[in-house]
Design an enzyme around this catalytic site. Structure first.
Site: not given
Ligand code: UD1
Ligand code: CA
Length: 452
Positions: A7, A13, A76, A100, A328, A381-382
């Site tokens: 998360a 977006r 990542g 999400d 209320r 009341n007030y």
């Molecule tokens: C990721 C997957 C992809 C998959 C897709 C599904 C990887 C490399 N790719 O891609 O294969 O099809 O989800 O939606 O895993 N997040 C972190 N920290 C980070 C990066 C991401 O907490 O450094 C969290 C985001 O908040 C999100 C989730 O990981 O909840 C996925 O991240 P997102 O960047 O949406 O991944 P995708 O590139 O869509």
């Protein structure tokens, strides 16, 4: 098992200052949906990886059974899971969820977990008509061998329609090893969690796939448009559950439940009602159109007429409330109570068979049984600084347009004449009236406009 919920992403977006996972779906944050579903798996550890939005996420959702782990910077999905690695119990599998992706169901996760094992990694996959943007599942002789991200895929790989939902279950000790070996040598310069698949295969593990029970379970929220679409899917699924339980909904597309709604038998709900928090409706309760009901219990046989607002209220059986009533917090109504149009009740109790049918304000009052409160009655009341109580004992009759200046008591069986301003207690079984004597002036002439 261990659960890791990702998360930390920023959700650009969403065009919002609020971290993406705190946006509400069905009245609670996206992340809370995922946490609540994870809790049903009774995990020994539940870690939430947060990052973007500072401490807003842990501050809002803090709980004894959750470990919040900061990922800063966000390099990542693999890097995200790595942050939780020291907290994960080696002897239990680890389930990775996305904060999400709020609609994932318990059943789907149980099926996925059942497919995993000490030598099996299980990935939740789906077939999409348009797989653009997702990681593709690469198979050789039916077996999953790796996942390739959209940005790293060639044209042929991009034609693959089976995609990674991101949700997986892995044996934890091995997972930690694979994570430590990840590199960011890819198009996005990120540490991909998906790269553990190829490592698992190399280490001789089997990679199994299971699929969600419903296609919508793995939909993610990246924009307000997707949030709105998921809200409708969620509301429609709650409406379907209510219909299956025997609740009559005038239109399943026009009900919103932002919390939990429990219904007895033969409940009827008309269009455009919103239920918030915990609402319980007894047998044969009827809710008219356009009502908003929050944290309330309504007992059997009661009818709520259209355009009524109810909050933190208990209502007994066989009562009639509304149309256009406002109950209320702190309102407690016994059985067979009638509250009519444009009546506001706050922090007050009504005994059985009592009525306030038109245009009244009853605040901080204790109303007995069989009391009739006439139109236009107001509890004052007030005093500008303090709130005071009004007590109206059983069988009292309050004439129309009465002001009850609290603290004041109307005795049992007392009658107040219309227009009374009651500043002292009214004795039981007597008529009390405060009103200027009526006079008539014979032959009095109305003023007339001067002629032009
Ligand atoms: C990721 C997957 C992809 C998959 C897709 C599904 C990887 C490399 N790719 O891609 O294969 O099809 O989800 O939606 O895993 N997040 C972190 N920290 C980070 C990066 C991401 O907490 O450094 C969290 C985001 O908040 C999100 C989730 O990981 O909840 C996925 O991240 P997102 O960047 O949406 O991944 P995708 O590139 O869509
Ligand atoms: Ca995504």
């Amino acid at each position: 098992m261990n659960v890791v919920i990702l998360a930390a992403g920023m959700g650009k977006r969403m065009q919002s200052d609020l971290p993406k996972v705190l946006h509400a779906l069905g009245g609670k944050p996206l992340l809370s949906h995922v946490i609540d579903t994870a809790r049903q798996l009774c995990p020994s550890r539940c870690c939430v990886i947060y990052g973007h939005g500072g401490d807003a996420v842990p501050t809002r959702l803090a709980s004894d059974d959750l470990h919040f782990v900061l990922q800063e910077p966000q390099l990542g999905t693999g890097h995200a899971v790595m942050q939780a690695a020291p907290l994960l119990n080696d002897d239990e599998p680890t389930l990775v969820l996305y904060g999400d992706v709020p609609l994932i169901t318990l059943g789907t996760l149980e099926t996925l977990a059942a497919a995993a094992g000490s030598n099996t990694l299980a990935v939740l996959t789906v077939e999409l008509d348009d797989p653009t943007g997702y990681g593709r599942i690469i198979r050789e002789q039916q077996r999953i061998v790796r996942i390739i991200e959209q940005k790293d895929a060639d044209d042929n790989q991009r034609k693959i329609r089976e995609v990674n939902t991101g949700i997986l279950v892995a044996p934890t000790r091995k997972l930690k090893t694979w994570l430590s070996r990840l590199s960011n040598d890819n198009a996005q310069r990120e540490y991909y969690l998906t790269d553990i698949i190829a490592q698992a295969v190399k280490d001789g593990l089997t990679v199994e796939s299971t699929h969600p029970a419903h296609a919508w379970e793995t939909l993610g929220v990246n924009s307000k448009l997707q949030l709105a679409e998921l809200e409708r899917i969620y509301q429609r699924s709650i409406a379907s559950q209510l219909l299956e339980q025997g609740v009559t909904l005038a239109d399943p597309a026009r009900i919103d439940v932002r919390g939990t709604l429990r219904c007895g038998r033969d409940v009827i709900i008309d269009v455009n009602c919103i239920f918030e928090g915990e609402v319980v409706l007894g047998d044969q309760v009827q809710i008219g159109a356009n009502c908003i009901i929050r944290n309330a219990r309504i007992a059997a046989g009661t009818q709520i007429k259209p355009f009524t607002h109810i909050e933190e209220t208990l209502i007994g059986t066989e009562s009639r409330i509304g149309p256009y009533a406002r109950l209320r917090p702190g309102t407690v109504l016994a059985d067979d109570v009638h509250i009519g149009n444009f009546v506001e009740v706050k922090n007050s109790q009504f005994g059985t068979h009592s009525k306030a049918n038109h245009l009244a304000y009853v605040g901080d009052a204790t109303v007995g049984s069989r009391v009739n409160i006439g139109a236009g009655t107001i509890t004052c009341n007030y005093d500008g600084a303090n709130k005071h109580r009004t007590i109206i004992e059983d069988d009292a009759f309050i004439g129309s347009d009465t002001q009850l200046v609290a603290p004041v008591t109307v005795g049992k069986g007392a009658t107040l004449g219309a227009g009374t301003t009651l500043t002292k207690d009214a004795p039981a079984n007597s008529l009390t009236v405060s009103r200027a004597k009526q006079t008539s002036i014979a032959g009095w002439q109305r003023p007339v406009k001067p002629k032009k």
